[in-house]
Design a protein around this motif. Structure first.
Motif, PDB file in Angstrom:
ATOM      1  N   ASP A  96      49.552  53.717 -63.097  1.00  0.00           N
ATOM      2  CA  ASP A  96      50.640  54.386 -62.385  1.00  0.00           C
ATOM      3  C   ASP A  96      50.368  54.375 -60.882  1.00  0.00           C
ATOM      4  O   ASP A  96      49.237  54.617 -60.440  1.00  0.00           O
ATOM      5  CB  ASP A  96      50.789  55.821 -62.872  1.00  0.00           C
ATOM      6  N   GLY A  97      51.413  54.076 -60.124  1.00  0.00           N
ATOM      7  CA  GLY A  97      51.268  53.956 -58.681  1.00  0.00           C
ATOM      8  C   GLY A  97      51.275  52.517 -58.228  1.00  0.00           C
ATOM      9  O   GLY A  97      51.505  52.227 -57.052  1.00  0.00           O
ATOM     10  N   VAL A  98      51.011  51.589 -59.180  1.00  0.00           N
ATOM     11  CA  VAL A  98      51.055  50.151 -58.890  1.00  0.00           C
ATOM     12  C   VAL A  98      52.449  49.642 -59.269  1.00  0.00           C
ATOM     13  O   VAL A  98      53.029  50.069 -60.269  1.00  0.00           O
ATOM     14  CB  VAL A  98      49.965  49.399 -59.691  1.00  0.00           C
ATOM     15  N   ASP A  99      52.982  48.729 -58.476  1.00  0.00           N
ATOM     16  CA  ASP A  99      54.284  48.137 -58.769  1.00  0.00           C
ATOM     17  C   ASP A  99      54.097  47.005 -59.783  1.00  0.00           C
ATOM     18  O   ASP A  99      53.598  45.927 -59.448  1.00  0.00           O
ATOM     19  CB  ASP A  99      54.905  47.590 -57.488  1.00  0.00           C
ATOM     20  N   PRO A 100      54.496  47.204 -61.072  1.00  0.00           N
ATOM     21  CA  PRO A 100      54.248  46.168 -62.090  1.00  0.00           C
ATOM     22  C   PRO A 100      55.069  44.909 -61.866  1.00  0.00           C
ATOM     23  O   PRO A 100      54.691  43.830 -62.328  1.00  0.00           O
ATOM     24  CB  PRO A 100      54.657  46.865 -63.391  1.00  0.00           C
ATOM     25  N   TYR A 101      56.176  45.025 -61.157  1.00  0.00           N
ATOM     26  CA  TYR A 101      57.030  43.861 -60.928  1.00  0.00           C
ATOM     27  C   TYR A 101      56.380  42.907 -59.932  1.00  0.00           C
ATOM     28  O   TYR A 101      56.558  41.686 -60.028  1.00  0.00           O
ATOM     29  CB  TYR A 101      58.416  44.332 -60.476  1.00  0.00           C
ATOM     30  N   ARG A 102      55.595  43.463 -59.037  1.00  0.00           N
ATOM     31  CA  ARG A 102      54.819  42.608 -58.146  1.00  0.00           C
ATOM     32  C   ARG A 102      53.650  41.973 -58.897  1.00  0.00           C
ATOM     33  O   ARG A 102      53.210  40.872 -58.552  1.00  0.00           O
ATOM     34  CB  ARG A 102      54.329  43.407 -56.936  1.00  0.00           C
ATOM     35  N   VAL A 103      53.164  42.666 -59.930  1.00  0.00           N
ATOM     36  CA  VAL A 103      52.128  42.064 -60.772  1.00  0.00           C
ATOM     37  C   VAL A 103      52.701  40.854 -61.497  1.00  0.00           C
ATOM     38  O   VAL A 103      52.063  39.800 -61.597  1.00  0.00           O
ATOM     39  CB  VAL A 103      51.563  43.096 -61.776  1.00  0.00           C
ATOM     40  N   VAL A 104      53.920  40.997 -62.001  1.00  0.00           N
ATOM     41  CA  VAL A 104      54.587  39.847 -62.637  1.00  0.00           C
ATOM     42  C   VAL A 104      54.731  38.714 -61.636  1.00  0.00           C
ATOM     43  O   VAL A 104      54.437  37.542 -61.941  1.00  0.00           O
ATOM     44  CB  VAL A 104      55.975  40.261 -63.193  1.00  0.00           C
ATOM     45  N   LYS A 105      55.175  39.046 -60.440  1.00  0.00           N
ATOM     46  CA  LYS A 105      55.364  38.016 -59.407  1.00  0.00           C
ATOM     47  C   LYS A 105      54.051  37.311 -59.096  1.00  0.00           C
ATOM     48  O   LYS A 105      54.036  36.088 -58.862  1.00  0.00           O
ATOM     49  CB  LYS A 105      55.933  38.661 -58.141  1.00  0.00           C
ATOM     50  N   SER A 106      52.939  38.062 -59.124  1.00  0.00           N
ATOM     51  CA  SER A 106      51.638  37.463 -58.816  1.00  0.00           C
ATOM     52  C   SER A 106      51.215  36.435 -59.859  1.00  0.00           C
ATOM     53  O   SER A 106      50.368  35.583 -59.592  1.00  0.00           O
ATOM     54  CB  SER A 106      50.569  38.553 -58.694  1.00  0.00           C
ATOM     55  N   ALA A 107      51.790  36.549 -61.064  1.00  0.00           N
ATOM     56  CA  ALA A 107      51.453  35.604 -62.130  1.00  0.00           C
ATOM     57  C   ALA A 107      52.316  34.348 -62.081  1.00  0.00           C
ATOM     58  O   ALA A 107      52.158  33.451 -62.913  1.00  0.00           O
ATOM     59  CB  ALA A 107      51.602  36.287 -63.485  1.00  0.00           C
ATOM     60  N   LEU A 108      53.224  34.286 -61.114  1.00  0.00           N
ATOM     61  CA  LEU A 108      54.151  33.169 -60.993  1.00  0.00           C
ATOM     62  C   LEU A 108      53.934  32.429 -59.688  1.00  0.00           C
ATOM     63  O   LEU A 108      53.459  32.998 -58.706  1.00  0.00           O
ATOM     64  CB  LEU A 108      55.596  33.685 -61.030  1.00  0.00           C
ATOM     65  N   ASN A 109      54.318  31.164 -59.682  1.00  0.00           N
ATOM     66  CA  ASN A 109      54.294  30.407 -58.443  1.00  0.00           C
ATOM     67  C   ASN A 109      55.456  30.845 -57.551  1.00  0.00           C
ATOM     68  O   ASN A 109      56.493  31.317 -58.042  1.00  0.00           O
ATOM     69  CB  ASN A 109      54.402  28.904 -58.722  1.00  0.00           C
ATOM     70  N   ALA A 110      55.307  30.685 -56.276  1.00  0.00           N
ATOM     71  CA  ALA A 110      56.363  31.056 -55.338  1.00  0.00           C
ATOM     72  C   ALA A 110      57.652  30.295 -55.661  1.00  0.00           C
ATOM     73  O   ALA A 110      57.623  29.089 -55.911  1.00  0.00           O
ATOM     74  CB  ALA A 110      55.924  30.757 -53.909  1.00  0.00           C
ATOM     75  N   GLY A 111      58.757  31.023 -55.693  1.00  0.00           N
ATOM     76  CA  GLY A 111      60.047  30.395 -55.954  1.00  0.00           C
ATOM     77  C   GLY A 111      60.265  30.002 -57.396  1.00  0.00           C
ATOM     78  O   GLY A 111      61.179  29.206 -57.684  1.00  0.00           O
ATOM     79  N   ALA A 112      59.465  30.534 -58.294  1.00  0.00           N
ATOM     80  CA  ALA A 112      59.568  30.164 -59.709  1.00  0.00           C
ATOM     81  C   ALA A 112      60.955  30.478 -60.264  1.00  0.00           C
ATOM     82  O   ALA A 112      61.529  31.532 -59.994  1.00  0.00           O
ATOM     83  CB  ALA A 112      58.504  30.906 -60.520  1.00  0.00           C
ATOM     84  N   ARG A 113      61.464  29.544 -61.046  1.00  0.00           N
ATOM     85  CA  ARG A 113      62.724  29.750 -61.756  1.00  0.00           C
ATOM     86  C   ARG A 113      62.372  30.345 -63.112  1.00  0.00           C
ATOM     87  O   ARG A 113      61.692  29.707 -63.914  1.00  0.00           O
ATOM     88  CB  ARG A 113      63.450  28.428 -61.914  1.00  0.00           C
TER      89      ARG A 113
END
Length: 375
Positions: A96-113
């Motif tokens: 709690d306190g961490v943004d999980p959606y940014r965690v998802v983004k970190s697992a993806l390449n930039a601009g991922a479809r």
């Protein structure tokens, strides 16, 4: 097999599914697949995690790299019975306190479809979309191809589920008699569904007399009377979570000649639809096989729903056996064949089997007699 793995398949089954998911995601010109708790997550890694306000999400890269599971640290126990550990998936836990959606983004390449599964709630879908630079699309096409054709392990589970619900139908005569309410009969059936090997009774329809003319009637306090026609539609999951679903129609005492004649036409229509199932045939052609026969018998207007629905880890899934669905049947597809006739205010009847498409026809998961069973 240890206690916590009895409810899922061996890890290699899920490994192949993940590989296939990545392959189909690539074929759809996408970079990743995001899957939240629900039947799709259970299909892919055997996880029974539930969806809460905190995000749990499987991230499957189309590149074939190791998938990740983004999960709240306090929910890690929900992965204990899954194949995630044996498959070596990357666990990205968060507090709690961490943004999980940014965690998802970190697992993806930039601009991922990215494609997201149908079960992702808006509570998570909207923040995921906001965190990414491209708008997510639906993963329906990818996941449909994955789950629609069952492999040998799934077909075996469906066989066991079908045999279990057949054993329940074989006992209906113990409980269905004049003077008892639909609810009382349903309670006995629900207990038997569990006794015969299901983990729970997911649905029990006992539609007697005029209630049988409502296809989705469940139960009521109506007392069963001599002369009633009774629709009994029942099912539930058998480990590792594959559903049974079977309907038989019963008569409390010998039915009159008109009811018997109309039911005989329904029985012929159901058999015709089953006989029509084979690879290369369209879903709508199977629907037409039942519907046309009922029309020829003058009963077409009383058949008011599709002929069938797919089944597996969900009671209703693709393919749907309905007019307008031109999907071509392939071996391994599993679905119901369940035409019915309904005379509002009087009585109704339905016959339902689960079938699996084989190389040259189909195999029925249900073996109980199809005729109007007199109790």
């Amino acid at each position: 097999m240890s206690a916590h793995t009895e409810s899922r398949f061996p890890a290699e089954v899920y490994g192949k599914r993940l590989e296939r998911a990545a392959e189909l995601t690539r074929a759809a010109h996408l970079d990743a697949l995001l899957v939240t708790p629900g039947p799709d997550l259970r299909y892919l890694i055997g996880s029974r995690a539930q969806s809460f306000e905190r995000l749990t999400c499987l991230v499957i890269p189309a590149s074939g790299q190791t998938p990740s599971v983004v999960i709240p640290k306090l929910e890690l126990a929900s992965l204990a019975g899954s194949a995630a550990g044996e498959l070596g998936l990357q666990i990205l836990d968060w507090t709690d306190g961490v943004d999980p959606y940014r965690v998802v983004k970190s697992a993806l390449n930039a601009g991922a479809r990215v494609a997201v599964d149908d079960a992702m709630p808006a509570l998570h879908l909207l923040p995921v979309a906001e965190a990414l630079t491209t708008l997510p699309v639906s993963a329906t096409t990818v996941l449909r191809q994955l789950r629609m054709s069952k492999d040998a392990t799934e077909i075996d589970a469906l066989r066991r589920a079908g045999a279990a619900i057949d054993r329940v139908h074989a006992r209906v005569g113990e409980w269905l008699r004049p003077g008892r309410t639909e609810a009382e009969v349903a309670a006995d059936i629900a207990a038997a569904i569990v006794e015969e090997g299901h983990t729970e009774a997911s649905f029990v329809i006992v539609g007697s007399g005029p209630n049988g003319a409502d296809p989705h009637h469940e139960v009521s306090e109506r007392r069963i009377e001599a002369g009633d026609v009774v629709v009994v539609d029942i099912g539930g999951p058998v480990e590792p979570g594959y559903y049974s679903d079977s309907t038989r129609t019963y008569a409390v005492g010998e039915p009159d000649a008109e009811i018997a004649a109309r039911f005989a036409e329904l029985e012929r229509a159901q058999a015709a639809a089953v006989a029509a199932v084979r690879p290369g045939v369209t879903a709508e052609a199977v629907d037409a096989a039942a519907r046309n026969m009922l029309r020829e018998a003058g009963l077409g207007e009383y058949f008011i729903h599709r002929t069938g629905h797919g089944i597996g880890l969900s009671v209703h899934e693709e393919p749907y056996i309905v007019e307008g669905n031109d999907i071509v049947l392939e071996p391994g597809m599993a679905f119901s064949i369940e035409p019915g006739i309904y005379f509002r205010g009087e009585w109704g009847a339905r016959i339902e089997d689960i079938v699996v498409v084989t190389e040259d026809g189909c195999e029925s998961m249900n073996r109980r007699p199809h005729g109007l069973t007199v109790v």
